[in-house]
Scaffold this motif. Structure first.
Motif, mmCIF file in Angstrom:
data_model
loop_
_atom_site.group_PDB
_atom_site.id
_atom_site.type_symbol
_atom_site.label_atom_id
_atom_site.label_comp_id
_atom_site.label_asym_id
_atom_site.label_seq_id
_atom_site.Cartn_x
_atom_site.Cartn_y
_atom_site.Cartn_z
ATOM 1 N N ALA A 10 38.884 31.720 35.877
ATOM 2 C CA ALA A 10 38.591 33.042 35.357
ATOM 3 C C ALA A 10 39.495 34.087 36.073
ATOM 4 O O ALA A 10 39.779 33.956 37.113
ATOM 5 N N THR A 11 39.445 35.098 35.271
ATOM 6 C CA THR A 11 39.987 36.495 35.846
ATOM 7 C C THR A 11 39.124 37.303 36.337
ATOM 8 O O THR A 11 38.519 37.998 35.453
ATOM 9 N N GLY A 12 39.399 37.909 37.729
ATOM 10 C CA GLY A 12 38.734 38.885 37.983
ATOM 11 C C GLY A 12 37.137 38.554 38.125
ATOM 12 O O GLY A 12 36.625 37.320 38.040
ATOM 13 N N PRO A 13 36.243 39.468 38.402
ATOM 14 C CA PRO A 13 36.787 40.977 38.830
ATOM 15 C C PRO A 13 37.023 41.134 40.152
ATOM 16 O O PRO A 13 36.950 40.172 41.136
ATOM 17 N N VAL A 14 37.828 42.462 40.317
ATOM 18 C CA VAL A 14 38.155 42.693 41.790
ATOM 19 C C VAL A 14 37.271 43.966 42.237
ATOM 20 O O VAL A 14 36.896 44.720 41.292
ATOM 21 N N HIS A 15 36.620 43.688 43.282
ATOM 22 C CA HIS A 15 35.588 44.519 43.684
ATOM 23 C C HIS A 15 36.157 45.621 44.701
ATOM 24 O O HIS A 15 36.575 45.309 45.835
ATOM 25 N N LEU A 16 36.220 46.916 44.412
ATOM 26 C CA LEU A 16 36.755 48.102 45.320
ATOM 27 C C LEU A 16 35.610 48.326 45.996
ATOM 28 O O LEU A 16 34.887 49.400 45.615
ATOM 29 N N ALA A 31 27.572 46.392 48.745
ATOM 30 C CA ALA A 31 28.676 46.229 49.387
ATOM 31 C C ALA A 31 28.512 45.171 50.491
ATOM 32 O O ALA A 31 29.324 44.304 50.364
ATOM 33 N N ARG A 32 27.325 45.328 51.092
ATOM 34 C CA ARG A 32 27.017 44.172 52.116
ATOM 35 C C ARG A 32 27.161 42.658 51.476
ATOM 36 O O ARG A 32 27.694 41.692 52.045
ATOM 37 N N ARG A 33 26.446 42.713 50.387
ATOM 38 C CA ARG A 33 26.255 41.237 49.505
ATOM 39 C C ARG A 33 27.575 40.756 48.943
ATOM 40 O O ARG A 33 27.844 39.494 49.192
ATOM 41 N N LEU A 34 28.541 41.549 48.436
ATOM 42 C CA LEU A 34 29.760 41.344 48.270
ATOM 43 C C LEU A 34 30.667 40.883 49.444
ATOM 44 O O LEU A 34 31.329 39.989 49.249
ATOM 45 N N VAL A 55 32.555 38.699 56.980
ATOM 46 C CA VAL A 55 33.295 38.179 56.091
ATOM 47 C C VAL A 55 33.013 36.622 56.532
ATOM 48 O O VAL A 55 33.019 36.356 57.557
ATOM 49 N N PRO A 56 32.700 35.895 55.253
ATOM 50 C CA PRO A 56 32.469 34.352 55.623
ATOM 51 C C PRO A 56 33.701 33.621 56.359
ATOM 52 O O PRO A 56 34.928 33.928 56.047
ATOM 53 N N PRO A 57 33.353 32.896 57.072
ATOM 54 C CA PRO A 57 34.558 32.322 58.026
ATOM 55 C C PRO A 57 35.556 31.443 57.222
ATOM 56 O O PRO A 57 36.635 31.376 57.685
ATOM 57 N N ASP A 58 35.125 31.017 55.858
ATOM 58 C CA ASP A 58 36.289 30.164 55.323
ATOM 59 C C ASP A 58 36.969 30.979 54.312
ATOM 60 O O ASP A 58 37.775 30.653 53.439
ATOM 61 N N ALA A 59 36.768 32.465 54.320
ATOM 62 C CA ALA A 59 37.361 33.368 53.171
ATOM 63 C C ALA A 59 38.847 33.657 53.572
ATOM 64 O O ALA A 59 39.142 33.657 54.836
#
Length: 258
Positions: A10-16, A31-34, A55-59
């Motif tokens: 799937a495409t997106g979304p992008v979270h600004l 914001a924290r959840r994302l 940020v998750p270590p595998d991201a």
């Protein structure tokens, strides 16, 4: 980007996402959840290390921060990167210091993404102005001292001269916030004084506001250029009579050198 890290779908979304002024406790719940569930995080240099630790270590972590004269990626390259990540099916967070729509080029990125068919979600953040002012106990508005606030950038694009409404900015009844103004603060102060703002107008300079590295100093328009000359950025400047309300017990420090 390493082979095998992209997944089609799937495409997106992008979270600004606005990272706020630095303290992770000032992130919004959204914001924290994302940030904590992102698969790819594209971040600027003003995002505090305490927030990047969420940020998750595998991201995927992609540092696209810009410093004066040092750009890891140009803005068009960042725009294209966001589209590519969104089309890969990853959960993408574009993480910006402060608020993404306040001197963060969030509007440009959102426009580009939408033109390319990418859904965009904007998550506002506590502005650096609000966060830094609160951190040193200075209200941005106060009856009898300031009935409004104006935000300006002190950054000159491509080395050009600042072209601002100096007469309009030299309003003693308004608090003036200068983002990205470290390199130009001496000239900014001179132009404001020439436009009629008294040299005695109080100024606060706040560095790394709301973080354990926070430092701030108090000066006047007449002295701020010389006082802040040896400091390193980023520094946010608060100009106006409200600065005189900074608590007497709020300890000032010389700003950290460049």
């Amino acid at each position: 980007m390493p082979e095998g890290t992209m997944k089609m779908g799937a495409t997106g979304p992008v979270h600004l996402v606005g990272a706020g002024p630095g303290d992770p406790d000032l992130l919004t719940v959204r914001a924290r959840r994302l940030v904590e569930t992102a698969e790819a995080v594209v971040f600027d240099r003003l995002v505090a290390e305490e927030i990047l630790a969420l940020v998750p270590p595998d991201a995927l972590r992609l540092d696209v921060g810009k410093a004066p004269g040092q750009h890891r990626m140009t803005q068009p390259e960042i725009n294209a990167l966001l589209v590519d990540l969104a089309r890969s099916g990853l959960s993408v967070v574009r993480l910006k210091g402060g608020d993404p729509f306040t001197f963060g080029r969030g509007g440009e990125e959102a426009e580009y993404l939408r033109r390319h068919g990418i859904t965009v979600e904007v998550v506002p953040g506590v502005t650096s102005a609000a966060g830094c002012a609160a951190a040193i106990g200075v209200p941005l508005t106060h009856r009898g001292l300031a009935h409004g606030v104006r935000y300006v950038t002190g950054h000159c694009q491509d080395g050009g001269a600042l072209d601002l409404d100096w007469a309009g900015l030299a309003d003693p009844d308004t608090t003036l916030i200068v983002y990205m103004g470290f390199a130009q603060i001496g000239g900014i102060a001179e132009r404001l004084v020439a436009a009629g703002l008294p040299e005695t107008t109080p100024v606060a300079a706040v560095q790394s506001g709301t973080t354990p590295r926070q430092r701030h100093m108090l000066a006047t328009l007449g002295s701020i250029g010389e006082t802040a000359a040896l400091a390193g950025g980023p520094v946010l400047f608060i100009i106006g009579r409200v600065v005189a309300l900074a608590p007497a017990q709020a300890e000032c420090h010389a700003l950290a050198p460049a």
